[in-house]
Design an enzyme around this catalytic site. Structure first.
Site, PDB file in Angstrom:
ATOM      1  N   GLY A  13       0.802  -1.218   0.000  1.00 58.21           N
ATOM      2  CA  GLY A  13       0.000   0.000   0.000  1.00 58.21           C
ATOM      3  C   GLY A  13       0.837   1.270   0.000  1.00 58.21           C
ATOM      4  O   GLY A  13       2.082   1.234  -0.004  1.00 58.21           O
ATOM      5  N   VAL A  15       1.430   3.606   2.358  1.00 60.98           N
ATOM      6  CA  VAL A  15       2.336   3.755   3.497  1.00 60.98           C
ATOM      7  C   VAL A  15       3.358   2.629   3.510  1.00 60.98           C
ATOM      8  O   VAL A  15       4.543   2.847   3.835  1.00 60.98           O
ATOM      9  CB  VAL A  15       1.539   3.805   4.815  1.00 60.98           C
ATOM     10  CG1 VAL A  15       2.481   3.889   6.017  1.00 60.98           C
ATOM     11  CG2 VAL A  15       0.590   5.007   4.815  1.00 60.98           C
ATOM     12  N   ARG A  39      -4.513 -12.201  -1.497  1.00 66.26           N
ATOM     13  CA  ARG A  39      -4.421 -12.154  -2.962  1.00 66.26           C
ATOM     14  C   ARG A  39      -3.006 -11.850  -3.445  1.00 66.26           C
ATOM     15  O   ARG A  39      -2.676 -12.107  -4.608  1.00 66.26           O
ATOM     16  CB  ARG A  39      -5.412 -11.138  -3.530  1.00 66.26           C
ATOM     17  CG  ARG A  39      -5.106  -9.700  -3.188  1.00 66.26           C
ATOM     18  CD  ARG A  39      -6.104  -8.737  -3.849  1.00 66.26           C
ATOM     19  NE  ARG A  39      -5.841  -7.357  -3.508  1.00 66.26           N
ATOM     20  CZ  ARG A  39      -6.291  -6.745  -2.427  1.00 66.26           C
ATOM     21  NH1 ARG A  39      -7.059  -7.414  -1.581  1.00 66.26           N
ATOM     22  NH2 ARG A  39      -6.005  -5.485  -2.191  1.00 66.26           N
ATOM     23  N   SER A  40      -2.158 -11.314  -2.560  1.00 67.15           N
ATOM     24  CA  SER A  40      -0.787 -10.977  -2.950  1.00 67.15           C
ATOM     25  C   SER A  40       0.248 -11.949  -2.394  1.00 67.15           C
ATOM     26  O   SER A  40       1.359 -12.033  -2.920  1.00 67.15           O
ATOM     27  CB  SER A  40      -0.439  -9.566  -2.470  1.00 67.15           C
ATOM     28  OG  SER A  40      -1.257  -8.596  -3.103  1.00 67.15           O
ATOM     29  N   CYS A 152      -2.311  11.442  10.385  1.00 69.67           N
ATOM     30  CA  CYS A 152      -1.431  12.291   9.582  1.00 69.67           C
ATOM     31  C   CYS A 152      -1.726  13.778   9.748  1.00 69.67           C
ATOM     32  O   CYS A 152      -0.811  14.610   9.654  1.00 69.67           O
ATOM     33  CB  CYS A 152      -1.516  11.906   8.113  1.00 69.67           C
ATOM     34  SG  CYS A 152      -3.193  11.875   7.438  1.00 69.67           S
ATOM     35  N   SER A 182      -3.196  11.846  -1.214  1.00 75.75           N
ATOM     36  CA  SER A 182      -2.417  10.661  -0.840  1.00 75.75           C
ATOM     37  C   SER A 182      -2.765  10.182   0.558  1.00 75.75           C
ATOM     38  O   SER A 182      -2.506   9.020   0.896  1.00 75.75           O
ATOM     39  CB  SER A 182      -0.921  10.952  -0.941  1.00 75.75           C
ATOM     40  OG  SER A 182      -0.563  12.062  -0.153  1.00 75.75           O
ATOM     41  N   ARG A 238     -10.703  17.509   2.000  1.00 77.10           N
ATOM     42  CA  ARG A 238      -9.790  16.897   1.032  1.00 77.10           C
ATOM     43  C   ARG A 238      -9.672  17.843  -0.169  1.00 77.10           C
ATOM     44  O   ARG A 238     -10.679  18.323  -0.697  1.00 77.10           O
ATOM     45  CB  ARG A 238     -10.329  15.545   0.573  1.00 77.10           C
ATOM     46  CG  ARG A 238      -9.348  14.744  -0.262  1.00 77.10           C
ATOM     47  CD  ARG A 238      -8.246  14.168   0.573  1.00 77.10           C
ATOM     48  NE  ARG A 238      -8.692  13.047   1.399  1.00 77.10           N
ATOM     49  CZ  ARG A 238      -7.972  12.515   2.372  1.00 77.10           C
ATOM     50  NH1 ARG A 238      -6.775  13.003   2.668  1.00 77.10           N
ATOM     51  NH2 ARG A 238      -8.432  11.495   3.079  1.00 77.10           N
ATOM     52  N   HIS A 245      -0.327  18.152   3.951  1.00 79.98           N
ATOM     53  CA  HIS A 245      -1.542  18.641   4.601  1.00 79.98           C
ATOM     54  C   HIS A 245      -1.308  20.073   5.107  1.00 79.98           C
ATOM     55  O   HIS A 245      -0.368  20.325   5.876  1.00 79.98           O
ATOM     56  CB  HIS A 245      -1.904  17.763   5.802  1.00 79.98           C
ATOM     57  CG  HIS A 245      -2.426  16.405   5.437  1.00 79.98           C
ATOM     58  ND1 HIS A 245      -2.702  16.019   4.144  1.00 79.98           N
ATOM     59  CD2 HIS A 245      -2.726  15.329   6.223  1.00 79.98           C
ATOM     60  CE1 HIS A 245      -3.156  14.778   4.151  1.00 79.98           C
ATOM     61  NE2 HIS A 245      -3.181  14.340   5.392  1.00 79.98           N
ATOM     62  N   ASN A 329       2.326  14.372   4.694  1.00 83.05           N
ATOM     63  CA  ASN A 329       1.397  13.421   5.303  1.00 83.05           C
ATOM     64  C   ASN A 329       1.822  11.959   5.210  1.00 83.05           C
ATOM     65  O   ASN A 329       1.447  11.151   6.071  1.00 83.05           O
ATOM     66  CB  ASN A 329      -0.006  13.575   4.708  1.00 83.05           C
ATOM     67  CG  ASN A 329      -0.024  13.464   3.202  1.00 83.05           C
ATOM     68  OD1 ASN A 329       0.503  14.335   2.506  1.00 83.05           O
ATOM     69  ND2 ASN A 329      -0.607  12.414   2.671  1.00 83.05           N
TER      70      ASN A 329
END
Length: 356
Positions: A13, A15, A39-40, A152, A182, A238, A245, A329
């Site tokens: 992902g 992060v 799945r990975s 964040c 993000s 957002r 941020h 962030n």
């Protein structure tokens, strides 16, 4: 400092990718284990990860095979230092299991941030709260524990608040955020929803900010944290910015302060020796006197992305003072914050050793 093997939960992902990037040349930590969803699992990191960062995927990590998101019944190869980049619902189940397997779980998730026995830590602000890990039952059973870093949007704000709370006290504040896309992870916010637009809602974000600020700036008694009694009102939005941020803050102090006194509080704030911690910025709070700063495009990477940039300090007609701040962030607000927490834990001798 001895170089230690570490693992990453949620490695593919947004992060998780930042963890891989930051740890690739870290002098104390080496990525030795990666895990992702069912799945990975079984795929190489290269095949499973849609790499989105502006540096190449490290070759050594690209060839690693992703493991299942489980500590296993007798997993001797599992590192005892785990960086977790999981959604809160998944973290609520998995993080205690890794702690029970004897791992130090250094989490970016919100799942346990407000738990009474889990430290919610920004080292420059409340490193002494790490003592809470000794209150966790799992600590005595397996040697493992959970430590979290804040939301964040809270991290950058609290870095700017801490020197003011130390000198003058904080009675109340109002903050309105303009948060980068993000922060929603990948793929994040659909382009037709955010381009040329502002979305004045981020699920649970305002509640997280309002709760976490009190715990972060609270007083550690040796067995618990007494929350700061300041009133906090947050509006979270957002905006169409990739990284960074921006937050507009109004604040009421318990003791009156001049413009010069506030600037001095920020500029003299040096709680950590940057030479002792590879990820710590020399100046955690940087003030800019420019009338139109900070701006994400110009200031987001200040201090290697680990500093909060503050500007536009001026009187507030409703409270006492108002200012604007900016923080990165996914670096200071996520992966970088967790890595710095791990560095402080390493210096204090609290990280467990790998199994023999």
């Amino acid at each position: 400092m001895e170089r230690r093997r570490v693992g990453i939960l949620g490695a593919t992902g947004t992060v998780g990718q930042r963890f891989v990037q930051l740890l690739e040349r870290h002098p104390w930590f080496e990525v030795a284990w990666l895990a992702a969803s069912d799945r990975s699992a079984g795929k190489t990191y290269r095949d499973a990860c849609a790499w989105k960062l502006d540096t190449p995927m490290p070759q050594r990590v690209a060839d690693m095979v992703l493991q299942p998101n489980t500590p296993g019944a007798s997993e001797t190869d599992l590192p005892r230092i785990i960086f977790a980049a999981l959604d809160a619902d998944v973290a609520r189940d998995l993080e205690p299991r890794f702690a029970a397997a004897g791992c130090a779980v250094i989490s970016n998730s919100s799942a346990f941030r407000m738990a009474a026995d889990v430290p919610l830590v920004i080292p420059e602000v409340n490193g002494d709260h790490l003592g809470l890990i000794e209150s966790q039952a799992v600590r005595g059973q397996s040697g493992g524990f959970i430590v979290t870093n804040p939301n964040c949007s809270a991290i950058g704000l609290v870095l700017a608040l801490k020197p003011l709370e130390q000198r003058f006290g904080i009675e109340s504040m109002f903050v309105s955020t303009m948060q980068a896309v993000s922060g929603a992870g990948y793929p994040g916010v659909a382009s037709l929803d955010i381009l040329g637009n502002v979305v004045p809602f981020i699920r649970n974000e305002e509640e997280k900010m309002q709760e976490e600020i009190g715990k972060l700036l609270g007083r550690y008694t040796g067995s618990a944290v007494e929350s700061l009694p300041a009133k906090v009102s947050a509006h979270c939005n957002r905006v169409a910015v990739v990284e960074g941020h921006t937050e507009c803050v109004s604040i009421k102090l318990r003791t009156p302060a001049t413009h010069e006194q506030i600037l001095d509080a920020w500029q003299s704030f040096r709680p950590l020796d940057g030479k002792q911690f590879p990820s710590a910025p020399d100046c955690p709070v940087i003030y800019t006197g420019a009338a139109d700063r900070p701006q994400p495009r110009l200031d987001v990477n200040a201090g290697g992305g680990m500093s909060t940039t503050v500007g536009r300090l001026r009187p507030c007609t409703l409270l006492d003072w108002k200012f604007v701040l900016l923080s990165h962030n996914t670096l200071r607000g996520a992966a970088g914050a967790a890595v710095l927490n791990a560095e402080v834990l390493a210096r204090s001798g609290k990280l467990p050793k790998d199994a023999a």
